[in-house]
Design a protein around this motif. Sequence first.
Motif, PDB file in Angstrom:
ATOM      1  N   UNK A  21       0.837  -1.201   0.000  1.00  0.00           N
ATOM      2  CA  UNK A  21       0.000   0.000   0.000  1.00  0.00           C
ATOM      3  C   UNK A  21       0.871   1.250   0.000  1.00  0.00           C
ATOM      4  N   UNK A  22       1.969   1.172   0.702  1.00  0.00           N
ATOM      5  CA  UNK A  22       2.918   2.284   0.739  1.00  0.00           C
ATOM      6  C   UNK A  22       3.526   2.522  -0.643  1.00  0.00           C
ATOM      7  N   UNK A 104       2.508   8.547   5.107  1.00  0.00           N
ATOM      8  CA  UNK A 104       1.381   9.478   5.132  1.00  0.00           C
ATOM      9  C   UNK A 104       0.266   9.083   4.167  1.00  0.00           C
ATOM     10  N   UNK A 105       0.660   8.598   2.999  1.00  0.00           N
ATOM     11  CA  UNK A 105      -0.333   8.207   2.009  1.00  0.00           C
ATOM     12  C   UNK A 105      -1.235   7.107   2.527  1.00  0.00           C
ATOM     13  N   UNK A 107      -1.664   6.328   5.646  1.00  0.00           N
ATOM     14  CA  UNK A 107      -2.394   6.841   6.803  1.00  0.00           C
ATOM     15  C   UNK A 107      -3.659   7.596   6.398  1.00  0.00           C
ATOM     16  N   UNK A 108      -3.535   8.536   5.471  1.00  0.00           N
ATOM     17  CA  UNK A 108      -4.702   9.330   5.075  1.00  0.00           C
ATOM     18  C   UNK A 108      -5.707   8.504   4.275  1.00  0.00           C
ATOM     19  N   UNK A 109      -5.228   7.549   3.486  1.00  0.00           N
ATOM     20  CA  UNK A 109      -6.155   6.657   2.781  1.00  0.00           C
ATOM     21  C   UNK A 109      -7.016   5.896   3.780  1.00  0.00           C
ATOM     22  N   UNK A 111      -7.520   6.788   6.874  1.00  0.00           N
ATOM     23  CA  UNK A 111      -8.336   7.768   7.600  1.00  0.00           C
ATOM     24  C   UNK A 111      -9.637   8.071   6.855  1.00  0.00           C
ATOM     25  N   UNK A 112      -9.539   8.180   5.537  1.00  0.00           N
ATOM     26  CA  UNK A 112     -10.724   8.553   4.756  1.00  0.00           C
ATOM     27  C   UNK A 112     -11.827   7.493   4.857  1.00  0.00           C
ATOM     28  N   UNK A 113     -11.481   6.324   5.390  1.00  0.00           N
ATOM     29  CA  UNK A 113     -12.483   5.266   5.541  1.00  0.00           C
ATOM     30  C   UNK A 113     -13.384   5.472   6.759  1.00  0.00           C
TER      31      UNK A 113
END
Lengths: 194, 194
Positions: A21-22, A104-105, A107-109, A111-113
Motif C-alpha cells: 500500500x505504501x 502518510x499516504x 495513513x490518510x487513505x 483515515x478517509x475510511x
Amino acid sequence: MTTKISTDRKREIIQGFYELAKEKGLENTSIAKIGKHLGMPPSLIMHYFPTREILISHLISFILKRLLKIYTPIIKELRVQNYTDPHTFVDRMFSRDWNLLIDDGVFYSCFSLIFRNDRIKKEYRNLHLKLRENLKEILDQDEKLKLKDTALLSEQIFVVVEGAYYYLSMIDDQDLYEEKVKIFKNQVYDLLKY
Amino acid sequence: MTTKISTDRKREIIQGFYELAKEKGLENTSIAKIGKHLGMPPSLIMHYFPTREILISHLISFILKRLLKIYTPIIKELRVQNYTDPHTFVDRMFSRDWNLLIDDGVFYSCFSLIFRNDRIKKEYRNLHLKLRENLKEILDQDEKLKLKDTALLSEQIFVVVEGAYYYLSMIDDQDLYEEKVKIFKNQVYDLLKY
DNA sequence: AAATATATTGAACGATCATTCAATATTATA
DNA sequence: TATAATATTGAATGATCGTTCAATATATTT
C-alpha cells in the motif's frame, strides 16, 4: 487458541499489505497482489482474513498501534528523569519519525475510511484520545505548567500538530518545509507560554 | 471550441460522480456505476473523459473550486463595508457550511491521492495558498491588526482550522462536537489577540 | 438539402477483482 | 504411530473493472 504459525502468518500478511500500500497506494493493492508480493496464493490470505474488509481493519489496527509508539519512548524517559524539557516532545512531534513510522499516504487513505465505517472511526478516535492523554501526562510533569489546564492544552497542541502535518504534506521544497515547521513549533511554544 | 452540450454533459458527469462518491465512497464509484446513476452508457462518460484518471482529476478541480467559494461572500462583504468583525470569518470557518459545501469523506479520499500524484498535490497546494491569501486580505482590513504579520497569522489560523476539522470529523456526539468547536474557536481568537 | 462534425448507444474486450472449494501437505494431539 | 487439526496449494467462480469500437442518432456547417 491461535497457533504460532497462524499469528506469524497474519503478521506477515499485514506487514506485506502495508508495504505494498505504501508502494502502490491502498486503492491499488488487491489480495492477489499481496499474495504475489509475499509469494503465497490469495487463498491463503483469505484463510487468515476471511474478507477484504477484515484485512483492512487489521491493517488499520497495525497502523494505529505503530503511531502510538512514538510517545512510549518519551513516557519512559519521563518515568526515569521525572522532567522533560518541552523542546523534547515538541521536537519529537514534528520530527521525521512520524513519517518514518507510518507512510502518510497509507495513513490518510485509511483515515478517509472513517466516513463510511463506524468501527474504523471509533478506532481512530481512540488513538487520538490516547495520544492526547499521553501528552497530558507529559505536560503534567512540568512544574511550570502546574496551574494550567493540561487537558485543554494537549488538545490545542495536537490540533496544531495535526493541522501542520496536513499542510506540510503538500510541500515538496525542503527549505520551505523546514521554515514552516519552525513556524508551527513556535505556535506550540506560544501555547505553553503565559 | 467546446459546444454547450459538451460542457453541460461534462458538468453533469462530474456532479454525478461527486454525488455517488459521497453516497458510496470514492473507491466504490466506478465509471459503470456513474453511468447507471445518470442513465447513460459508460462509453459516453469515456467520450468526455478519456481515462478514469482524467475523470478523477476533474472531480478534484470541482471540489477545490467549491471550497474556495466559502470565502468569496466574505470578501465581497469586506469590499462593501470595509471592515469585518473577526467573529464573522472565524464563525464562518467553523460553520457547517464547509461540510455542506463538500462532503468530508470525498474530500479526504481525494486528498489522500496527493501522495501518488504530483499534479493533484500541486492543485491542493494552490487551493491552500489561495485560502491563506484570502484570509490575509480579510485580516489586513482590520485596524487592530495593522502592526501584525498577517501572512504569518493566516498560516497559524488555518493550521488550527485544518487540525480542528480533522479532529472533529471523528466526533459523533453533537454536544461534544460543539464543545470542541468552542475550544478551537477560542484558540483562533487567542492568535488574534496581543 | 447535402456534407460534416458531434453526441449517443450498446455490445464486446481482456484483465483483474474478491471469494470458494476440493485436494494435499504439514503439524499437533491422542 | 494413528488421528485429528491446521496450513497450504492451485484451479475455478461469477462479477465488475476500465476501455474500445463500430453503428446510429442528432446537431452544425456548408
